[in-house]
Scaffold this motif. Sequence first.
Motif, mmCIF file in Angstrom:
data_model
loop_
_atom_site.group_PDB
_atom_site.id
_atom_site.type_symbol
_atom_site.label_atom_id
_atom_site.label_comp_id
_atom_site.label_asym_id
_atom_site.label_seq_id
_atom_site.Cartn_x
_atom_site.Cartn_y
_atom_site.Cartn_z
ATOM 1 N N ALA A 257 1.027 -1.280 -0.340
ATOM 2 C CA ALA A 257 -0.292 -0.447 -0.026
ATOM 3 C C ALA A 257 0.112 1.051 -0.140
ATOM 4 N N ARG A 258 2.056 1.083 0.812
ATOM 5 C CA ARG A 258 3.075 2.536 1.324
ATOM 6 C C ARG A 258 3.895 2.227 -0.805
ATOM 7 N N GLY A 259 4.231 1.200 -1.707
ATOM 8 C CA GLY A 259 4.758 1.025 -2.643
ATOM 9 C C GLY A 259 5.944 1.083 -2.257
ATOM 10 N N GLU A 260 6.481 0.031 -1.235
ATOM 11 C CA GLU A 260 7.892 -0.050 -0.599
ATOM 12 C C GLU A 260 8.046 -1.165 -0.417
ATOM 13 N N THR A 261 9.090 -1.477 -0.246
ATOM 14 C CA THR A 261 9.590 -3.461 -0.307
ATOM 15 C C THR A 261 9.221 -3.668 0.859
ATOM 16 N N LEU A 262 9.250 -4.890 1.668
ATOM 17 C CA LEU A 262 8.876 -5.569 2.934
ATOM 18 C C LEU A 262 10.555 -5.632 3.540
ATOM 19 N N ALA A 263 11.119 -5.489 2.972
ATOM 20 C CA ALA A 263 12.954 -5.134 3.907
ATOM 21 C C ALA A 263 13.241 -3.985 4.220
ATOM 22 N N GLN A 264 12.472 -2.819 3.004
ATOM 23 C CA GLN A 264 12.856 -0.870 3.960
ATOM 24 C C GLN A 264 11.513 -1.156 4.688
ATOM 25 N N LEU A 265 10.231 -1.784 4.501
ATOM 26 C CA LEU A 265 8.805 -1.550 5.540
ATOM 27 C C LEU A 265 9.992 -1.689 7.309
ATOM 28 N N ALA A 266 10.028 -3.400 7.329
ATOM 29 C CA ALA A 266 10.798 -3.863 8.096
ATOM 30 C C ALA A 266 11.644 -3.099 9.035
ATOM 31 N N THR A 267 12.068 -2.692 8.214
ATOM 32 C CA THR A 267 13.517 -2.345 9.028
ATOM 33 C C THR A 267 13.054 -0.925 9.005
ATOM 34 N N GLN A 268 12.199 -0.177 8.613
ATOM 35 C CA GLN A 268 11.586 1.482 9.279
ATOM 36 C C GLN A 268 11.137 1.130 10.964
ATOM 37 N N THR A 269 10.063 0.275 10.514
ATOM 38 C CA THR A 269 8.930 0.216 11.506
ATOM 39 C C THR A 269 9.840 -0.705 13.049
ATOM 40 N N THR A 270 11.123 -1.355 12.660
ATOM 41 C CA THR A 270 11.588 -2.072 13.809
ATOM 42 C C THR A 270 12.008 -1.035 14.022
ATOM 43 N N ALA A 271 12.922 -0.466 13.498
ATOM 44 C CA ALA A 271 13.952 1.450 13.936
ATOM 45 C C ALA A 271 12.893 1.620 15.008
ATOM 46 N N ASN A 272 11.163 2.087 14.497
ATOM 47 C CA ASN A 272 10.818 3.242 14.832
ATOM 48 C C ASN A 272 10.286 2.789 16.740
ATOM 49 N N ALA A 273 9.884 0.892 16.647
ATOM 50 C CA ALA A 273 9.541 0.306 18.027
ATOM 51 C C ALA A 273 10.726 0.518 18.469
ATOM 52 N N ARG A 274 11.466 0.545 18.156
ATOM 53 C CA ARG A 274 13.189 0.619 19.222
ATOM 54 C C ARG A 274 13.370 2.106 19.622
ATOM 55 N N GLN A 275 13.113 2.886 18.761
ATOM 56 C CA GLN A 275 12.816 4.602 19.458
ATOM 57 C C GLN A 275 11.846 4.332 20.210
ATOM 58 N N LEU A 276 11.340 4.532 19.883
ATOM 59 C CA LEU A 276 10.277 4.563 21.346
ATOM 60 C C LEU A 276 9.842 3.665 22.441
ATOM 61 N N PHE A 277 9.621 2.830 22.051
ATOM 62 C CA PHE A 277 9.912 1.904 23.196
ATOM 63 C C PHE A 277 11.524 1.596 24.465
ATOM 64 N N HIS A 278 12.126 2.154 23.361
ATOM 65 C CA HIS A 278 13.676 2.440 24.033
ATOM 66 C C HIS A 278 13.997 0.713 24.215
ATOM 67 N N LEU A 279 13.624 -0.204 23.034
ATOM 68 C CA LEU A 279 14.382 -1.895 23.100
ATOM 69 C C LEU A 279 15.719 -2.726 22.771
ATOM 70 N N PRO A 280 15.999 -2.528 22.377
ATOM 71 C CA PRO A 280 17.463 -3.347 22.531
ATOM 72 C C PRO A 280 17.387 -3.876 21.201
ATOM 73 N N ILE A 281 18.821 -4.290 19.942
ATOM 74 C CA ILE A 281 18.531 -4.116 19.472
ATOM 75 C C ILE A 281 19.032 -5.716 19.449
ATOM 76 N N ILE A 282 18.313 -6.694 18.533
ATOM 77 C CA ILE A 282 19.012 -7.967 18.759
ATOM 78 C C ILE A 282 18.274 -8.223 17.331
ATOM 79 N N HIS A 283 18.797 -9.681 17.184
ATOM 80 C CA HIS A 283 18.787 -10.094 16.171
ATOM 81 C C HIS A 283 17.967 -11.458 15.853
#
Length: 283
Positions: A257-283
């Motif tokens: 719906a946004r005209g983005e790739t799944l990878a782009q959207l995943a990277t962005q929304t994951t970064a957003n969640a970590r920023q808002l909720f102060h989550l650690p980066i894990i894989h």
Amino acid sequence: MTNHTTGRTVPAVTTAERIHLIDIGINLTHRSYAADRDAVMARAQAAGVVQMLVTGSSAASTREAVALASAHPRRLFATAGVHPHYADEWSAQVASELATLAGSSEIVAIGECGLDYYRNLSPPALQRDAFHQQLELAVSAGKPVFLHQRDAQADFVAILREHRAHLSGAVAHCFTGTAADLECYLEMQLFIGITGWICDERRGAHLLPLMRTIPAQQLLLETDGPYLMPRDLEPKPASRRNEPAYLPHIAATVARARGETLAQLATQTTANARQLFHLPIIH
Ligand SMILES: [Zn+2]
């Protein structure tokens, strides 16, 4: 891909296309997960859902959410709150218990709180009072709020505006509203949580054209499981119970719906969640 332990179909994710997603709203303490919660979590992990926020919707479910999160550090986190449905359970004792829980490291947001005049399971006046007090709690705890609103837009916005400047952050969870509602939320600098509602061709189609109007930095993804099973999963799961392993399907719908790739959207929304909720980066 079939998981041979459970015999259930999970989305295939190869190493090459490995994505990382965060489910910011999963009611993992719900009784429907009691028998196989570990399998649900394993399927989520296999699908690329690396972290989740377990929704607290009452004092009791918040306690359970904190216990669950503390058993899975860095993967599971929790919210502390009283859903508007249960606003009639709000009391000085509940308020003080939530305030204590809010200080724990597992709690990354206050809520789910807000107003729900669609069902009015608790009287609106009690809903407004519990909402006010939870916003104040979020301010004193210095944590963002996880917001629920249904058929109560005017009162919801009025109350939120009173506290907004003092809040560290806020997400309008399970956004299902109109373009005007969205504009209002974006103007208040809210994050927008999108669920599988968007996959519902009967009542979610209006959301598709709105996706492009959400700034990338304000977008979040959630399943709200066990509720809101995406209606267009192929093949249709035998169970109507939603679970975090279906988050990539929701993400793919939003990405299209946004005209983005799944990878782009995943990277962005994951970064957003970590920023808002102060989550650690894990894989
Ligand atoms: Zn909700």
